[in-house]
Design a protein around this motif. Structure first.
Motif, PDB file in Angstrom:
ATOM      1  N   TRP A 132     -43.052  17.222  16.217  1.00 37.77           N
ATOM      2  CA  TRP A 132     -43.628  17.473  17.560  1.00 37.77           C
ATOM      3  C   TRP A 132     -44.966  17.647  17.594  1.00 37.77           C
ATOM      4  CZ3 TRP A 132     -46.315  21.911  18.718  1.00 37.77           C
ATOM      5  CH2 TRP A 132     -46.047  23.044  17.921  1.00 37.77           C
ATOM      6  N   LYS A 133     -45.393  18.022  16.506  1.00 39.81           N
ATOM      7  CA  LYS A 133     -46.876  18.271  16.220  1.00 39.81           C
ATOM      8  C   LYS A 133     -47.612  16.695  16.056  1.00 39.81           C
ATOM      9  CE  LYS A 133     -47.262  21.145  13.061  1.00 39.81           C
ATOM     10  NZ  LYS A 133     -47.832  22.001  11.944  1.00 39.81           N
ATOM     11  N   ALA A 134     -46.941  15.679  15.559  1.00 38.96           N
ATOM     12  CA  ALA A 134     -47.523  14.450  15.317  1.00 38.96           C
ATOM     13  C   ALA A 134     -48.206  13.867  16.597  1.00 38.96           C
ATOM     14  CB  ALA A 134     -46.479  13.395  14.620  1.00 38.96           C
ATOM     15  N   ARG A 135     -49.101  13.003  16.409  1.00 38.67           N
ATOM     16  CA  ARG A 135     -49.687  12.313  17.616  1.00 38.67           C
ATOM     17  C   ARG A 135     -49.629  10.804  17.451  1.00 38.67           C
ATOM     18  NH1 ARG A 135     -55.404  14.075  19.218  1.00 38.67           N
ATOM     19  NH2 ARG A 135     -56.098  13.081  17.337  1.00 38.67           N
ATOM     20  N   LEU A 136     -49.349  10.118  18.446  1.00 41.27           N
ATOM     21  CA  LEU A 136     -49.239   8.647  18.467  1.00 41.27           C
ATOM     22  C   LEU A 136     -50.592   8.027  19.393  1.00 41.27           C
ATOM     23  CD1 LEU A 136     -47.549   6.190  17.558  1.00 41.27           C
ATOM     24  CD2 LEU A 136     -46.436   6.208  19.792  1.00 41.27           C
ATOM     25  N   ALA A 144     -42.236  10.259  20.338  1.00 44.86           N
ATOM     26  CA  ALA A 144     -41.241   9.681  21.293  1.00 44.86           C
ATOM     27  C   ALA A 144     -41.664   8.688  21.929  1.00 44.86           C
ATOM     28  CB  ALA A 144     -40.879  11.073  22.081  1.00 44.86           C
ATOM     29  N   ASP A 145     -43.116   8.465  22.005  1.00 42.85           N
ATOM     30  CA  ASP A 145     -43.509   7.220  22.861  1.00 42.85           C
ATOM     31  C   ASP A 145     -43.527   5.918  22.211  1.00 42.85           C
ATOM     32  OD1 ASP A 145     -44.130   9.151  25.154  1.00 42.85           O
ATOM     33  OD2 ASP A 145     -45.894   9.615  24.022  1.00 42.85           O
ATOM     34  N   ALA A 146     -43.293   5.921  20.902  1.00 44.70           N
ATOM     35  CA  ALA A 146     -43.271   4.678  20.317  1.00 44.70           C
ATOM     36  C   ALA A 146     -42.035   3.638  20.782  1.00 44.70           C
ATOM     37  CB  ALA A 146     -43.104   4.911  18.711  1.00 44.70           C
ATOM     38  N   PRO A 147     -42.311   2.496  20.797  1.00 42.62           N
ATOM     39  CA  PRO A 147     -41.306   1.497  21.313  1.00 42.62           C
ATOM     40  C   PRO A 147     -40.191   1.643  20.277  1.00 42.62           C
ATOM     41  CG  PRO A 147     -43.487   0.302  21.333  1.00 42.62           C
ATOM     42  CD  PRO A 147     -43.609   1.747  20.666  1.00 42.62           C
ATOM     43  N   GLU A 148     -39.014   1.427  20.870  1.00 42.53           N
ATOM     44  CA  GLU A 148     -37.688   1.373  19.872  1.00 42.53           C
ATOM     45  C   GLU A 148     -38.111   0.352  18.969  1.00 42.53           C
ATOM     46  OE1 GLU A 148     -33.011   0.754  20.233  1.00 42.53           O
ATOM     47  OE2 GLU A 148     -34.058   0.695  21.925  1.00 42.53           O
ATOM     48  N   ASP A 149     -37.726   0.714  17.454  1.00 37.41           N
ATOM     49  CA  ASP A 149     -37.958  -0.054  16.234  1.00 37.41           C
ATOM     50  C   ASP A 149     -39.201  -0.229  15.702  1.00 37.41           C
ATOM     51  OD1 ASP A 149     -34.979   0.273  15.951  1.00 37.41           O
ATOM     52  OD2 ASP A 149     -34.672  -1.716  17.253  1.00 37.41           O
ATOM     53  N   ALA A 150     -40.011   0.375  16.476  1.00 38.20           N
ATOM     54  CA  ALA A 150     -41.602   0.021  16.008  1.00 38.20           C
ATOM     55  C   ALA A 150     -41.969   0.539  14.586  1.00 38.20           C
ATOM     56  CB  ALA A 150     -42.639   0.693  17.083  1.00 38.20           C
ATOM     57  N   CYS A 174     -51.614  11.758  12.503  1.00 40.09           N
ATOM     58  CA  CYS A 174     -51.928  10.907  13.394  1.00 40.09           C
ATOM     59  C   CYS A 174     -51.129   9.505  13.078  1.00 40.09           C
ATOM     60  CB  CYS A 174     -53.593  10.670  13.846  1.00 40.09           C
ATOM     61  SG  CYS A 174     -54.315  12.300  14.420  1.00 40.09           S
ATOM     62  N   PHE A 175     -50.560   8.730  14.157  1.00 41.55           N
ATOM     63  CA  PHE A 175     -49.990   7.595  13.954  1.00 41.55           C
ATOM     64  C   PHE A 175     -50.310   6.571  14.875  1.00 41.55           C
ATOM     65  CE2 PHE A 175     -47.440  10.807  11.787  1.00 41.55           C
ATOM     66  CZ  PHE A 175     -46.820  10.327  10.810  1.00 41.55           C
ATOM     67  N   ALA A 176     -49.904   5.418  14.422  1.00 43.55           N
ATOM     68  CA  ALA A 176     -50.145   4.334  15.355  1.00 43.55           C
ATOM     69  C   ALA A 176     -49.054   3.136  15.264  1.00 43.55           C
ATOM     70  CB  ALA A 176     -51.436   3.419  15.230  1.00 43.55           C
ATOM     71  N   ALA A 177     -48.579   2.779  16.275  1.00 40.95           N
ATOM     72  CA  ALA A 177     -47.297   1.658  16.210  1.00 40.95           C
ATOM     73  C   ALA A 177     -47.814   0.266  16.263  1.00 40.95           C
ATOM     74  CB  ALA A 177     -46.542   1.679  17.569  1.00 40.95           C
ATOM     75  N   VAL A 178     -47.163  -0.529  15.265  1.00 38.10           N
ATOM     76  CA  VAL A 178     -47.668  -1.871  15.174  1.00 38.10           C
ATOM     77  C   VAL A 178     -47.302  -2.720  16.196  1.00 38.10           C
ATOM     78  CG1 VAL A 178     -47.350  -3.896  13.616  1.00 38.10           C
ATOM     79  CG2 VAL A 178     -47.530  -1.727  12.630  1.00 38.10           C
ATOM     80  N   PRO A 179     -48.181  -3.413  16.813  1.00 44.07           N
ATOM     81  CA  PRO A 179     -47.853  -4.506  17.987  1.00 44.07           C
ATOM     82  C   PRO A 179     -47.083  -5.345  17.605  1.00 44.07           C
ATOM     83  CG  PRO A 179     -50.023  -4.944  17.281  1.00 44.07           C
ATOM     84  CD  PRO A 179     -49.443  -3.688  16.389  1.00 44.07           C
ATOM     85  N   ALA A 180     -46.441  -6.211  18.697  1.00 43.01           N
ATOM     86  CA  ALA A 180     -45.624  -7.318  18.262  1.00 43.01           C
ATOM     87  C   ALA A 180     -46.505  -8.585  17.896  1.00 43.01           C
ATOM     88  CB  ALA A 180     -44.735  -7.771  19.522  1.00 43.01           C
ATOM     89  N   LYS A 181     -47.787  -8.616  18.159  1.00 45.70           N
ATOM     90  CA  LYS A 181     -48.697  -9.594  17.674  1.00 45.70           C
ATOM     91  C   LYS A 181     -50.042  -9.106  17.395  1.00 45.70           C
ATOM     92  CE  LYS A 181     -49.236 -13.308  20.175  1.00 45.70           C
ATOM     93  NZ  LYS A 181     -49.332 -14.524  21.359  1.00 45.70           N
ATOM     94  N   GLY A 182     -50.680  -9.788  16.601  1.00 50.11           N
ATOM     95  CA  GLY A 182     -51.961  -9.472  16.266  1.00 50.11           C
ATOM     96  C   GLY A 182     -53.129 -10.184  16.978  1.00 50.11           C
ATOM     97  N   LEU A 198     -51.673   2.727  22.912  1.00 54.33           N
ATOM     98  CA  LEU A 198     -52.301   1.362  22.858  1.00 54.33           C
ATOM     99  C   LEU A 198     -51.422   0.561  23.680  1.00 54.33           C
ATOM    100  CD1 LEU A 198     -52.651   1.002  19.058  1.00 54.33           C
ATOM    101  CD2 LEU A 198     -54.593   1.297  20.721  1.00 54.33           C
ATOM    102  N   ASP A 199     -51.976  -0.579  24.333  1.00 51.67           N
ATOM    103  CA  ASP A 199     -51.482  -1.595  24.930  1.00 51.67           C
ATOM    104  C   ASP A 199     -51.578  -2.926  23.950  1.00 51.67           C
ATOM    105  OD1 ASP A 199     -50.401  -3.763  26.393  1.00 51.67           O
ATOM    106  OD2 ASP A 199     -51.879  -3.415  28.015  1.00 51.67           O
ATOM    107  N   GLN A 200     -50.689  -3.114  23.203  1.00 52.83           N
ATOM    108  CA  GLN A 200     -50.875  -4.074  22.204  1.00 52.83           C
ATOM    109  C   GLN A 200     -52.064  -3.512  21.176  1.00 52.83           C
ATOM    110  OE1 GLN A 200     -48.877  -6.855  21.293  1.00 52.83           O
ATOM    111  NE2 GLN A 200     -47.778  -5.817  23.142  1.00 52.83           N
ATOM    112  N   LEU A 201     -53.292  -4.099  21.278  1.00 55.74           N
ATOM    113  CA  LEU A 201     -54.517  -3.800  20.490  1.00 55.74           C
ATOM    114  C   LEU A 201     -55.509  -2.832  21.262  1.00 55.74           C
ATOM    115  CD1 LEU A 201     -54.814  -6.651  17.890  1.00 55.74           C
ATOM    116  CD2 LEU A 201     -53.876  -4.254  17.367  1.00 55.74           C
ATOM    117  N   MET A 202     -55.144  -2.864  22.584  1.00 48.81           N
ATOM    118  CA  MET A 202     -56.276  -2.130  23.427  1.00 48.81           C
ATOM    119  C   MET A 202     -56.021  -0.684  23.624  1.00 48.81           C
ATOM    120  SD  MET A 202     -58.711  -4.224  24.013  1.00 48.81           S
ATOM    121  CE  MET A 202     -59.686  -3.471  25.226  1.00 48.81           C
ATOM    122  N   PRO A 203     -56.711   0.304  23.395  1.00 45.26           N
ATOM    123  CA  PRO A 203     -56.503   1.700  23.534  1.00 45.26           C
ATOM    124  C   PRO A 203     -56.483   2.042  25.013  1.00 45.26           C
ATOM    125  CG  PRO A 203     -58.857   1.570  23.087  1.00 45.26           C
ATOM    126  CD  PRO A 203     -58.353  -0.036  23.236  1.00 45.26           C
TER     127      PRO A 203
END
Length: 294
Positions: free
Chosen positions: A33-37, A59-65, A82-90, A40-45
């Motif tokens: 619960w302390k972790a931060r995500l 919990a805000d990460a897309p499913e299977d991200a 601190c984490f970030a989710a990989v977007p569908a496209k680069g 992002l909207d694709q690559l834009m913050p």
């Protein structure tokens, strides 16, 4: 002349915590619960009302991200993974293609800009490297996101950084600056080019200046560097001296190259000179300020 502007995209406030990347149990223990995500909207913050980066929870990460570990934020005395989710496209398009990026660079404070730049480079690389360069098989995140591993041949792949020299050439108190093909009228900056395999930085500076201007330079010295996450470059700022000022311009790359006096550079950085200077967040601006002050 006053203080030079900080190098944009440098000085990330978080601890990259390299020692934790190879410890799956430690990484799993931080995904709570302390972790931060990073939002992002694709690559834009996403930005809040104070133009700061927005952070959510895992919990805000897309499913299977695929999640990438950026590091640990200790700025407020605590420890927030601190984490970030990989977007569908680069996005390998140049930053000029997205006007939002220019506004973003002028809006975010130095720490947020550095953190975002590092995250953007990393997740963009993941989005564009889902398949193995050795066998074409699927790859998956490893070492907390600082590696990808092939599920078929077990080849290991690592995030890349492309070195680029950006250089000032000086001759008898004047500075060589260029306007690239497709640039706005009046916009000038330092010449730049990728370092090629088998080259030193000094050789890359000499080659690039000669290729674009026809001028031979010597006594190359390093000044400063800048991470440039579009998609993932390291700008290596250098200074050199030219043997003469006779120009033979490569018109396939450059629209103009001009020698400018110290007074012309100074007035242009102040906003009332003969050319439009690079923006504050570009290392070329810092290089010009350095040249005026040296």
């Amino acid at each position: 002349m006053g203080q030079r502007a900080p190098i944009a995209f440098s000085g990330s406030p978080i601890d990259r915590a390299d020692n934790l990347r190879a410890d799956p149990d430690a990484l799993a223990g931080m995904m709570n619960w302390k972790a931060r995500l990073l939002a992002l909207d694709q690559l834009m913050p996403s930005l809040d009302d104070n133009n700061r980066l927005v952070w959510g929870t895992l919990a805000d990460a897309p499913e299977d991200a695929e999640l990438v570990f950026l590091g640990i934020d200790r700025t407020d005395g605590g420890e927030k993974p601190c984490f970030a989710a990989v977007p569908a496209k680069g996005d390998a398009s140049p930053r000029m293609a997205n006007p939002q990026l220019w506004a973003l660079m002028a809006t975010l404070d130095a720490g947020d800009l550095a953190l975002y730049g590092g995250a953007r480079s990393l997740i963009d690389w993941h989005a564009r490297h889902r398949f193995c360069a050795e066998c074409g098989g699927n790859t998956k995140v490893a070492k907390g996101g600082w590696q990808r591993g092939c599920e078929s041949c077990t080849a290991q792949h690592f995030p890349r950084t492309d070195p680029v020299t950006i250089m000032l050439a000086e001759y008898e108190g004047r500075l060589m600056l260029g306007r690239g093909k497709g640039w706005p009228e009046g916009a000038f900056s330092a010449l730049a080019g990728f370092v090629e395999p088998g080259e030193t930085i000094e050789e890359a500076v000499q080659r690039e200046v000669f290729e674009e201007s026809g001028v031979r330079v010597r006594d190359v010295s390093y000044i400063a560097s800048q991470p440039w996450p579009f998609p993932s470059q390291l700008m290596i700022g250098c200074h050199s001296y030219a043997d003469d000022d006779a120009l033979v311009i490569d018109e396939t790359e450059m629209a103009e190259i001009i020698w400018f006096t110290r007074e012309q550079v100074e007035s242009s950085l102040a906003g009332n000179g003969p050319f439009r200077a690079p923006p504050l967040h570009a290392i070329a601006y810092n290089l010009m300020k350095w040249w005026l002050e040296k």
